[in-house]
Each structure stands twice: as structure tokens, then as C-alpha cells.
Design a protein around this motif. Structure first.
Motif, PDB file in Angstrom:
ATOM      1  N   GLY A  91      -6.114  12.188   4.714  1.00  0.00           N
ATOM      2  CA  GLY A  91      -6.617  11.959   3.364  1.00  0.00           C
ATOM      3  C   GLY A  91      -5.856  10.617   2.802  1.00  0.00           C
ATOM      4  O   GLY A  91      -6.932  10.113   1.891  1.00  0.00           O
ATOM      5  N   ILE A  92      -5.060  10.202   3.237  1.00  0.00           N
ATOM      6  CA  ILE A  92      -4.484   8.835   2.848  1.00  0.00           C
ATOM      7  C   ILE A  92      -5.327   7.868   3.304  1.00  0.00           C
ATOM      8  O   ILE A  92      -5.732   6.734   2.644  1.00  0.00           O
ATOM      9  N   GLY A  93      -5.806   7.817   4.707  1.00  0.00           N
ATOM     10  CA  GLY A  93      -6.444   6.800   5.309  1.00  0.00           C
ATOM     11  C   GLY A  93      -7.707   6.663   4.447  1.00  0.00           C
ATOM     12  O   GLY A  93      -8.408   5.804   4.041  1.00  0.00           O
ATOM     13  N   MET A  94      -8.551   7.807   4.122  1.00  0.00           N
ATOM     14  CA  MET A  94      -9.737   7.797   3.468  1.00  0.00           C
ATOM     15  C   MET A  94      -9.556   7.332   2.037  1.00  0.00           C
ATOM     16  O   MET A  94     -10.517   6.829   1.617  1.00  0.00           O
ATOM     17  N   THR A  95      -8.649   7.860   1.377  1.00  0.00           N
ATOM     18  CA  THR A  95      -8.213   7.273   0.238  1.00  0.00           C
ATOM     19  C   THR A  95      -8.299   5.659   0.141  1.00  0.00           C
ATOM     20  O   THR A  95      -8.700   5.065  -0.654  1.00  0.00           O
ATOM     21  N   ALA A  96      -7.539   5.181   1.243  1.00  0.00           N
ATOM     22  CA  ALA A  96      -7.472   3.604   1.090  1.00  0.00           C
ATOM     23  C   ALA A  96      -8.927   2.783   1.549  1.00  0.00           C
ATOM     24  O   ALA A  96      -9.121   1.961   0.812  1.00  0.00           O
ATOM     25  N   VAL A  97      -9.571   3.453   2.274  1.00  0.00           N
ATOM     26  CA  VAL A  97     -10.838   2.888   2.582  1.00  0.00           C
ATOM     27  C   VAL A  97     -12.008   3.071   1.528  1.00  0.00           C
ATOM     28  O   VAL A  97     -12.737   2.213   1.238  1.00  0.00           O
ATOM     29  N   GLU A  98     -11.892   4.253   0.719  1.00  0.00           N
ATOM     30  CA  GLU A  98     -12.605   4.347  -0.607  1.00  0.00           C
ATOM     31  C   GLU A  98     -12.185   3.393  -1.509  1.00  0.00           C
ATOM     32  O   GLU A  98     -13.124   2.713  -2.421  1.00  0.00           O
ATOM     33  N   LEU A  99     -10.969   3.300  -1.854  1.00  0.00           N
ATOM     34  CA  LEU A  99     -10.333   2.296  -2.584  1.00  0.00           C
ATOM     35  C   LEU A  99     -10.941   0.757  -2.253  1.00  0.00           C
ATOM     36  O   LEU A  99     -11.405  -0.129  -3.214  1.00  0.00           O
ATOM     37  N   LEU A 100     -10.884   0.487  -1.275  1.00  0.00           N
ATOM     38  CA  LEU A 100     -11.305  -0.846  -0.689  1.00  0.00           C
ATOM     39  C   LEU A 100     -12.872  -0.923  -0.951  1.00  0.00           C
ATOM     40  O   LEU A 100     -13.226  -2.257  -1.423  1.00  0.00           O
ATOM     41  N   HIS A 101     -13.524  -0.067  -0.596  1.00  0.00           N
ATOM     42  CA  HIS A 101     -14.884   0.032  -0.691  1.00  0.00           C
ATOM     43  C   HIS A 101     -15.182  -0.334  -2.425  1.00  0.00           C
ATOM     44  O   HIS A 101     -15.984  -1.092  -2.782  1.00  0.00           O
ATOM     45  N   LEU A 102     -14.542   0.785  -3.136  1.00  0.00           N
ATOM     46  CA  LEU A 102     -14.842   0.382  -4.546  1.00  0.00           C
ATOM     47  C   LEU A 102     -14.413  -0.833  -5.158  1.00  0.00           C
ATOM     48  O   LEU A 102     -14.842  -1.245  -6.428  1.00  0.00           O
ATOM     49  N   SER A 103     -13.343  -1.537  -4.904  1.00  0.00           N
ATOM     50  CA  SER A 103     -12.569  -2.690  -5.557  1.00  0.00           C
ATOM     51  C   SER A 103     -12.872  -3.543  -4.852  1.00  0.00           C
ATOM     52  O   SER A 103     -12.390  -4.738  -5.614  1.00  0.00           O
ATOM     53  N   ALA A 134       3.884   5.962   1.672  1.00  0.00           N
ATOM     54  CA  ALA A 134       2.987   4.740   2.303  1.00  0.00           C
ATOM     55  C   ALA A 134       1.763   4.565   1.265  1.00  0.00           C
ATOM     56  O   ALA A 134       1.411   3.246   1.137  1.00  0.00           O
ATOM     57  N   LEU A 135       1.266   5.803   0.680  1.00  0.00           N
ATOM     58  CA  LEU A 135      -0.040   5.556  -0.088  1.00  0.00           C
ATOM     59  C   LEU A 135       0.420   4.753  -1.445  1.00  0.00           C
ATOM     60  O   LEU A 135      -0.381   3.859  -1.681  1.00  0.00           O
ATOM     61  N   TYR A 136       1.454   5.165  -1.825  1.00  0.00           N
ATOM     62  CA  TYR A 136       2.050   4.549  -3.076  1.00  0.00           C
ATOM     63  C   TYR A 136       2.311   3.210  -2.985  1.00  0.00           C
ATOM     64  O   TYR A 136       1.905   2.361  -3.686  1.00  0.00           O
ATOM     65  N   THR A 137       2.818   2.731  -1.775  1.00  0.00           N
ATOM     66  CA  THR A 137       3.072   1.312  -1.781  1.00  0.00           C
ATOM     67  C   THR A 137       1.716   0.651  -1.290  1.00  0.00           C
ATOM     68  O   THR A 137       1.658  -0.378  -1.923  1.00  0.00           O
ATOM     69  N   TYR A 138       1.025   1.141  -0.868  1.00  0.00           N
ATOM     70  CA  TYR A 138      -0.377   0.538  -0.562  1.00  0.00           C
ATOM     71  C   TYR A 138      -1.026   0.204  -1.850  1.00  0.00           C
ATOM     72  O   TYR A 138      -1.606  -0.846  -2.202  1.00  0.00           O
ATOM     73  N   GLU A 139      -1.157   1.435  -2.845  1.00  0.00           N
ATOM     74  CA  GLU A 139      -1.939   1.032  -4.068  1.00  0.00           C
ATOM     75  C   GLU A 139      -1.145   0.097  -4.835  1.00  0.00           C
ATOM     76  O   GLU A 139      -1.955  -0.598  -5.413  1.00  0.00           O
ATOM     77  N   VAL A 140       0.138   0.362  -4.948  1.00  0.00           N
ATOM     78  CA  VAL A 140       0.588  -0.753  -6.029  1.00  0.00           C
ATOM     79  C   VAL A 140       0.709  -2.389  -5.489  1.00  0.00           C
ATOM     80  O   VAL A 140       0.496  -3.326  -6.327  1.00  0.00           O
ATOM     81  N   ARG A 141       0.760  -2.291  -4.215  1.00  0.00           N
ATOM     82  CA  ARG A 141       0.302  -3.828  -3.668  1.00  0.00           C
ATOM     83  C   ARG A 141      -1.053  -3.991  -3.585  1.00  0.00           C
ATOM     84  O   ARG A 141      -1.330  -5.381  -3.863  1.00  0.00           O
ATOM     85  N   LEU A 142      -1.964  -3.250  -3.356  1.00  0.00           N
ATOM     86  CA  LEU A 142      -3.270  -3.570  -3.392  1.00  0.00           C
ATOM     87  C   LEU A 142      -3.641  -4.297  -5.070  1.00  0.00           C
ATOM     88  O   LEU A 142      -4.349  -5.162  -5.123  1.00  0.00           O
ATOM     89  N   LEU A 143      -3.142  -3.433  -5.853  1.00  0.00           N
ATOM     90  CA  LEU A 143      -3.187  -3.772  -7.275  1.00  0.00           C
ATOM     91  C   LEU A 143      -2.795  -5.386  -7.322  1.00  0.00           C
ATOM     92  O   LEU A 143      -3.338  -6.127  -7.882  1.00  0.00           O
ATOM     93  N   GLY A 144      -1.524  -5.599  -6.859  1.00  0.00           N
ATOM     94  CA  GLY A 144      -1.094  -6.899  -6.890  1.00  0.00           C
ATOM     95  C   GLY A 144      -1.971  -8.067  -6.115  1.00  0.00           C
ATOM     96  O   GLY A 144      -2.150  -8.837  -6.800  1.00  0.00           O
ATOM     97  N   LEU A 145      -2.557  -7.684  -5.052  1.00  0.00           N
ATOM     98  CA  LEU A 145      -3.165  -8.774  -4.283  1.00  0.00           C
ATOM     99  C   LEU A 145      -4.400  -8.985  -5.081  1.00  0.00           C
ATOM    100  O   LEU A 145      -5.310  -9.996  -4.589  1.00  0.00           O
ATOM    101  N   LEU A 146      -4.983  -7.949  -5.610  1.00  0.00           N
ATOM    102  CA  LEU A 146      -6.397  -8.148  -6.392  1.00  0.00           C
ATOM    103  C   LEU A 146      -6.200  -8.828  -7.876  1.00  0.00           C
ATOM    104  O   LEU A 146      -7.191  -8.848  -8.573  1.00  0.00           O
ATOM    105  N   HIS A 240      -8.139  -0.762 -13.234  1.00  0.00           N
ATOM    106  CA  HIS A 240      -8.374  -1.995 -12.752  1.00  0.00           C
ATOM    107  C   HIS A 240      -9.371  -1.973 -11.657  1.00  0.00           C
ATOM    108  O   HIS A 240     -10.157  -3.152 -11.431  1.00  0.00           O
ATOM    109  N   LEU A 241      -9.292  -0.954 -10.834  1.00  0.00           N
ATOM    110  CA  LEU A 241     -10.220  -1.110  -9.591  1.00  0.00           C
ATOM    111  C   LEU A 241     -11.363  -0.139  -9.571  1.00  0.00           C
ATOM    112  O   LEU A 241     -12.396  -0.729  -8.971  1.00  0.00           O
TER     113      LEU A 241
END
Ligand SMILES: [Zn+2]
Length: 257
Positions: A91-103, A134-146, A240-241
Motif C-alpha cells: 500500500g505504501i509503495g503504491m501510494t508513492a508511485v501514484e504520488l510520483l505519477h500525479l505530481s 517511512a511513508l510520512y517521511t517520504y511525503e513530507v520530503r517529496l513536498l520539499g523537493l518539489l 500542492h501535488l
């Protein structure tokens, strides 16, 4: 032009009896959609490399005016079995790839986002607990990097440093808008965004600044904090994303976890 690059497979779609249309997030050239002729046969030239969440090395025949590029070779660099076998980590992996795809946009490179996502998959593969950190960290960092790093220590309106308030009042409530947190005084004048406890805000800030995603697995997050962090991240990600669109993977996996 022939491009050779590392990539993560975000999405695949059946195109014909033997071919796939795949979207890759490449390290050097960003998101690319391409036709993988013969990829459904599981024989050469692709084997079973073109599968969602695989880390691959791709050779792409790329023409700039074309929407759909051509995959000419694809070798597996790494597969993460737990992302397929364990439902909560999947579920976490799928959320990450979906976020990447959309953002992200096509052909717009973000190598640091690629590295962050690989770091997420590696962390999930070896983690034994607290996967959601791990997902929380990924999302908050992704926001920063974008380009949308939320301010979680200073009030975004009056710039007051909130670290001593957070320590003194762990159950205190702080309002978070799209740009970050508001102090109590500024928060009273606003009804935008969502509300988070001081303790949850401090945890989220530690995820924003931690050394690598695996470090976040050491942080203890209570259920209440978890609820606050999830609501805050959902708000920030939608603002934002993803343009207020709820994530499909999140809806599906919230029923399982
Ligand atoms: Zn303020």
C-alpha cells in the motif's frame, strides 16, 4: 536520441497481446511514457523487468516531439519482494508511485526525488515495524523537493519559533495551512487547513529533517499523532501535488490496514 538511465516503473497498461504501455520515472530525464513491444511475453528483451515498482536500467529511443517513446532494452536492477507480498508495505509503495505519477511532468528530471523513492523502497524491504513512518517521511520530503516545503517550526505568519511551545504543550493544537504551521495567536484568526497536535507537528518536523528514511523508523508515533500527521499530509499533498484528488491507492489500502 538513445537514452540509457535508471528508472522506477510507475504504471503498466496492456497495449496488445504482446506489448505494454509503461510509465517510467527515470533518474536522469523524469517521467517518460513508452511502448514496450513484446514486454508481455516475459522473454527477451525485457524478461519480467517491466513490472510496477521495479528498479530497472532502461534504454529508450526518445524523440522530443513524440508523446509515447520506445523502450528498446530493460534490465532489472532490483526488485523489492515485500512490496508485492506484504499488503501494508505494498500500500505504501503504491501510494508513492501514484504520488510520483500525479505530481511530476513528463521529461522533467528530479534525480533527488528518484533517490528518495529508491530509499523508501529499500527501507520498506528491510523494515520490521513502523512502516507508516517511512511513508510520512517520504511525503513530507517529496513536498520539499518539489518546492512546497512546509514550515513546521516557525509560524508562517508572524515567524515566531514554536519549538518551546511544542515542548511545553505537547497536547496543544496548532493549525497547519498549505505553507505550514501557525502559532496559537495567528491560528485563531484562520479557519484554513487542518489542526495538528504539538507532538505530532514535532514528529513530522523530525521526519522532514531526518538522515534518510530508515532513521524515521526509530520514532514512536501514537495513534492520535498518526491520525493528525495523516490528515496534515493529506491536506498538504492535495493542495500542492494532486489538485484535491484523493489518492486511489490510499482509498484501497485504508480498508486493508
Ligand atoms: Zn504567528
Amino acid at each position: 536520441m538513445i537514452l540509457t538511465t535508471e528508472a522506477l516503473v510507475l504504471r503498466t497498461m496492456k497495449y496488445s497481446e504482446s506489448s505494454l504501455i509503461a510509465t517510467l520515472f527515470t533518474r536522469d530525464h523524469g517521467k517518460i511514457s513508452l511502448l514496450a513491444k513484446g514486454a508481455r511475453r516475459k522473454t527477451r528483451p525485457f524478461g519480467s523487468s517491466v513490472e510496477v515498482m521495479n528498479h530497472v536500467c532502461a534504454v529508450i529511443y526518445h524523440k522530443s516531439q513524440r508523446e509515447l517513446q520506445l523502450l528498446t532494452q530493460c534490465d532489472l536492477v532490483k526488485r523489492y519482494p515485500v512490496l508485492v507480498e506484504d499488503l501494508s508495505r505494498m500500500g505504501i509503495g503504491m501510494t508513492a508511485v501514484e504520488l510520483l505519477h500525479l505530481s511530476t511532468e513528463h521529461d522533467e528530471p528530479h534525480p533527488e526525488v528518484f533517490d528518495l523513492t529508491v530509499n523508501l523502497f529499500q527501507t520498506l524491504q528491510s523494515a520490521t515495524q513502523r512502516y507508516k513512518n517511512a511513508l510520512y517521511t517520504y511525503e513530507v520530503r517529496l513536498l520539499g523537493l518539489l518546492g512546497f516545503k512546509p514550515s513546521l517550526r516557525q509560524c508562517v505568519s508572524c515567524r515566531e519559533d514554536l519549538s518551546s511551545f511544542r515542548t511545553a504543550m505537547p497536547q496543544g493544537r496548532l493549525r497547519v495551512t498549505g505553507n505550514g504551521v501557525l502559532c496559537e495567536r495567528c491560528g485563531e484568526r484562520s479557519d484554513m487547513g487542518v489542526v495538528i497536535s504539538s507532538a505530532a507537528c514535532a514528529a513530522l518536523e523530525s521526519f522532514q529533517n531526518s538522515e534518510g528514511i530508515e532513521a524515521s523508523l526509530r520514532v514512536v508515533v501514537t495513534q492520535e499523532m498518526s491520525r493528525d500527521i495523516e490528515e496534515t499530509l493529506r491536506h498538504l499533498v492535495q493542495v500542492h501535488l494532486t489538485g484535491m484528488r484523493p489518492l486511489m491507492s490510499e482509498r484501497v489500502f485504508s480498508r486493508i490496514q
